[in-house]
Design an enzyme around this catalytic site. Structure first.
Site, PDB file in Angstrom:
ATOM      1  N   ALA A 123    -101.304  52.309 -27.562  1.00 14.63           N
ATOM      2  CA  ALA A 123    -101.925  51.436 -26.555  1.00 14.63           C
ATOM      3  C   ALA A 123    -101.799  49.960 -26.925  1.00 14.63           C
ATOM      4  CB  ALA A 123    -103.390  51.815 -26.375  1.00 14.63           C
ATOM      5  N   THR A 124    -101.772  49.647 -28.205  1.00 13.26           N
ATOM      6  CA  THR A 124    -101.611  48.247 -28.596  1.00 13.26           C
ATOM      7  C   THR A 124    -100.287  47.711 -28.067  1.00 13.26           C
ATOM      8  OG1 THR A 124    -102.938  48.571 -30.584  1.00 13.26           O
ATOM      9  CG2 THR A 124    -101.471  46.659 -30.559  1.00 13.26           C
ATOM     10  N   ASN A 130    -114.521  50.639 -25.613  1.00 12.83           N
ATOM     11  CA  ASN A 130    -114.429  51.485 -26.803  1.00 12.83           C
ATOM     12  C   ASN A 130    -115.687  51.484 -27.663  1.00 12.83           C
ATOM     13  OD1 ASN A 130    -112.951  48.850 -26.832  1.00 12.83           O
ATOM     14  ND2 ASN A 130    -113.209  49.114 -29.032  1.00 12.83           N
ATOM     15  N   GLN A 163    -109.582  54.514 -23.561  1.00 12.83           N
ATOM     16  CA  GLN A 163    -110.746  55.346 -23.872  1.00 12.83           C
ATOM     17  C   GLN A 163    -111.108  56.303 -22.734  1.00 12.83           C
ATOM     18  OE1 GLN A 163    -112.401  55.679 -26.693  1.00 12.83           O
ATOM     19  NE2 GLN A 163    -111.535  53.965 -27.859  1.00 12.83           N
ATOM     20  N   ALA A 223    -101.951  58.599 -27.162  1.00 12.26           N
ATOM     21  CA  ALA A 223    -102.136  60.036 -27.412  1.00 12.26           C
ATOM     22  C   ALA A 223    -103.269  60.341 -28.395  1.00 12.26           C
ATOM     23  CB  ALA A 223    -100.825  60.647 -27.939  1.00 12.26           C
ATOM     24  N   HIS A 224    -103.437  59.459 -29.393  1.00 16.09           N
ATOM     25  CA  HIS A 224    -104.360  59.838 -30.466  1.00 16.09           C
ATOM     26  C   HIS A 224    -105.832  59.748 -30.090  1.00 16.09           C
ATOM     27  CE1 HIS A 224    -105.932  55.958 -32.168  1.00 16.09           C
ATOM     28  NE2 HIS A 224    -104.859  55.448 -31.578  1.00 16.09           N
ATOM     29  N   THR A 265     -84.943  54.943 -29.741  1.00 15.39           N
ATOM     30  CA  THR A 265     -84.865  56.394 -29.603  1.00 15.39           C
ATOM     31  C   THR A 265     -86.254  56.987 -29.462  1.00 15.39           C
ATOM     32  OG1 THR A 265     -82.819  56.490 -30.850  1.00 15.39           O
ATOM     33  CG2 THR A 265     -84.121  58.506 -30.786  1.00 15.39           C
ATOM     34  N   CYS A 267    -120.919  43.666 -41.678  1.00 13.27           N
ATOM     35  CA  CYS A 267    -121.209  43.276 -43.044  1.00 13.27           C
ATOM     36  C   CYS A 267    -119.937  43.224 -43.893  1.00 13.27           C
ATOM     37  CB  CYS A 267    -122.201  44.250 -43.646  1.00 13.27           C
ATOM     38  SG  CYS A 267    -123.323  43.445 -44.761  1.00 13.27           S
TER      39      CYS A 267
END
Ligand SMILES: Cc1ncc(COP(=O)(O)O)c(C=O)c1O
Lengths: 405, 128
Positions: free
Chosen positions: A73-74, A154, A182, A203-204, A243, A329
């Site tokens: 997605a990036t 997200n 998301q 996909a992930h 490819t 933090c």
């Protein structure tokens, strides 16, 4: 129960074993290059890619020819924003997005500002995280070439009114990109109904493999054109050379198919589990605040702030449960979540926020265990918190002169 | 990020967690930090003669902040006021193996020690 428990499904999802099963033949046996036109190895690979393309397209109500495979997605966000700007630069120099977008969109927009002289409007959101369609309408100028608004956030899971925003974009003839990373596979997504012209997903986040994503690029009404970022062999109709990673694409396709089949029951199951988690925590602890929208929210998302307790210490106290916090933090800037800040959540409560992301492989007993442990650790950390003590003594924490460091 | 064993130990078994009454004879209180920054430390000492006979802390903050203040109470106990004033944040960093992003926690602990000592001195001066 198997420890550690995984409740961080917004970060990534475990791969479904059924997805792995379909991928395996494409590593060693069916290893062909999908671009090899002259032999059976190539044909076999191409056929597998085309099946996957159909599976993706079905899930989002698109045509298979409108799917461009990317690395995630990036990359899809980068390709959408940079590709549109490069192609339509003559038509205008203004894009509209919002403050709670993922960094993949925000940082791309910033890069376009500094390197390309593009003007970007970052729309605010309301206290539940929603973008207002009226704000979108008002931000449009005759130089606007792209609107980029995310489907679901997200961190807080808030689902934006894409249909309304899509209507405005259509009416004004401006392209609409949507980072739906998301939402795809979790809630119904229909690029026609939502009036989306470009859409990123990966996909992930839907039980597929890491390293493959897609950009939906509308072919008709209007036919969207984007300049490629990666030049080369002209794969993916010239929009993204390289490819194709056939095994990953096969897995992505299978993952989409499973999501489509299981969404009606799975989203109900997860929402029920999430509501149980939310009630279990909120009914037992005082001063716990929900971040995001009470109802217009991803079914598997819960983001809450525990007043007087710092998020990272909370995570440390429940190390056997994988969760995420809006506390910063550890971040270099020491700034808490910009998403929560955009909602108007105070820095103190942003530091106290925890994100729960449920998923396909979570079971009810894990949620019961999590409720019990969260209550324990919050109670323990509040005992340890000088802020809790002061609040109990009746001190108004807002009136204290803190030495901000 | 993985925490050092010592940070985990202080987090799981905080030493001297709790409070003294602020107006109690011989008690000095230091509160430093801010909720917006994600950490607030309260250190308290109880002084008899010129010796710190007891110390307590309460901390809102990450594991390293909690560990830094817990360690500070351990180190202050039994020292004289002058000796306690010599505790440096770098000593805390070393003892707890704090990574660079967590150094501010040790700085805050040093500030809290100083604030508690100053509060005690101020109160002792006033009552003389
Ligand atoms: C809304 C959103 N956009 C983009 C991304 C980036 O996705 P990828 O990891 O596939 O590049 C993520 C994942 O963190 C996300 O949640």
């Amino acid at each position: 129960m198997k420890f550690p428990l995984y409740l961080d499904n917004h970060a990534t999802t475990p791969m479904d074993p059924r997805v792995l099963e379909t991928m395996l033949p494409y590593f060693v046996e069916k290893f062909g290059n999908a671009a090899s036109r002259n032999h059976a190895f190539g044909w076999e690979a191409e056929e597998a890619v085309e099946i996957a393309r159909k599976q993706l397209a079905r899930l989002i109500h698109a045509d298979p020819k409108e799917i461009v495979f990317t690395s995630g997605a990036t990359e899809s966000d980068n390709l959408a924003l940079k590709g549109v700007v490069e192609m339509y630069r003559e038509k205008g120099d203004h894009i509209i997005t919002c403050l709670t977008e993922h960094r993949a969109v925000l940082d791309t927009a910033k890069a376009l500002e500094t390197k390309r002289g593009i003007k970007v409007t970052y729309l605010p959101v309301d206290k539940t995280g929603l973008v207002s369609p009226d704000d979108v309408r008002r931000a449009i100028t005759d130089k606007t070439i792209l609107i980029s608004i995310m489907l679901a956030n997200n961190e807080i899971g808030t689902i934006n009114p894409m249909k309304e925003i899509g209507k405005i974009a259509k009416e004004k003839g401006i392209l609409l990109h949507c980072d739906a990373t998301q939402g795809v596979g979790k809630i119904p997504v229909d690029v026609q109904e939502m009036g989306i012209d470009l859409m990123s997903f990966t996909a992930h986040k839907l039980y597929g493999p890491k390293g493959v994503g897609a950009l939906y690029v509308r072919k008709k009404a209007p036919r969207v054109r984007i300049a490629p970022m990666i030049d080369g062999g002209g794969h993916e109709r010239g929009m993204r050379s390289g490819t194709l990673p056939v095994p990953l694409i096969v897995g992505f396709g299978k993952a989409c198919e499973l999501c489509e089949q299981e969404m009606p029951t799975e989203s109900v199951r997860l929402a029920k589990m999430r509501d149980h988690l939310q009630a279990g925590i909120m009914n037992s602890l005082e001063e716990v605040y929900l971040n995001g929208h009470p109802t217009q929210r991803l079914p598997h998302n819960l983001n809450i702030s525990f007043a007087y307790v710092e998020g990272e210490s909370l995570l440390m106290g429940v190390k056997e449960i994988a969760l995420s916090s809006g506390s910063a933090c550890t971040s270099a800037t020491l700034e808490p979540s910009y998403v929560l800040r955009a909602l108007g959540v105070g820095s103190d409560l942003a530091h106290s926020s925890i994100r729960f992301g449920l998923g396909r492989f979570n079971a009810d007993e894990e949620i019961d265990y999590t409720i019990k442990r969260i209550i324990e650790i919050v109670t323990k950390l509040r005992e340890m918190s000088p802020l809790y003590e002061m609040a109990k003594e009746g001190v108004d924490l807002k009136s204290v002169q803190w030495a901000v460091h | 990020m993985a925490y050092s064993e010592k940070v985990v130990d202080h987090f799981n078994n905080p030493r001297n967690m709790g409070s003294f009454k602020k107006d109690e004879e011989g008690v000095g209180t230091g509160i430093v930090g801010a909720p917006e920054c994600g950490d607030v430390m309260k250190l308290q000492i109880k002084v008899q003669g010129d010796k710190i006979v007891d110390a307590k802390f309460k901390t809102f903050g990450c594991g390293s902040a909690i560990a830094s203040s817990s360690l500070a109470t351990e180190w202050m106990k039994g020292r004289t006021i002058e000796e306690a004033a010599k505790i440096k944040n770098t000593d805390i960093v070393q003892e707890l193996n704090l990574p660079p992003v967590k150094i501010h926690c040790s700085v805050l602990a040093e500030d809290a020690i100083k604030a508690a000592l100053n509060d005690y001195k101020k109160k002792a001066g006033e009552s003389k």
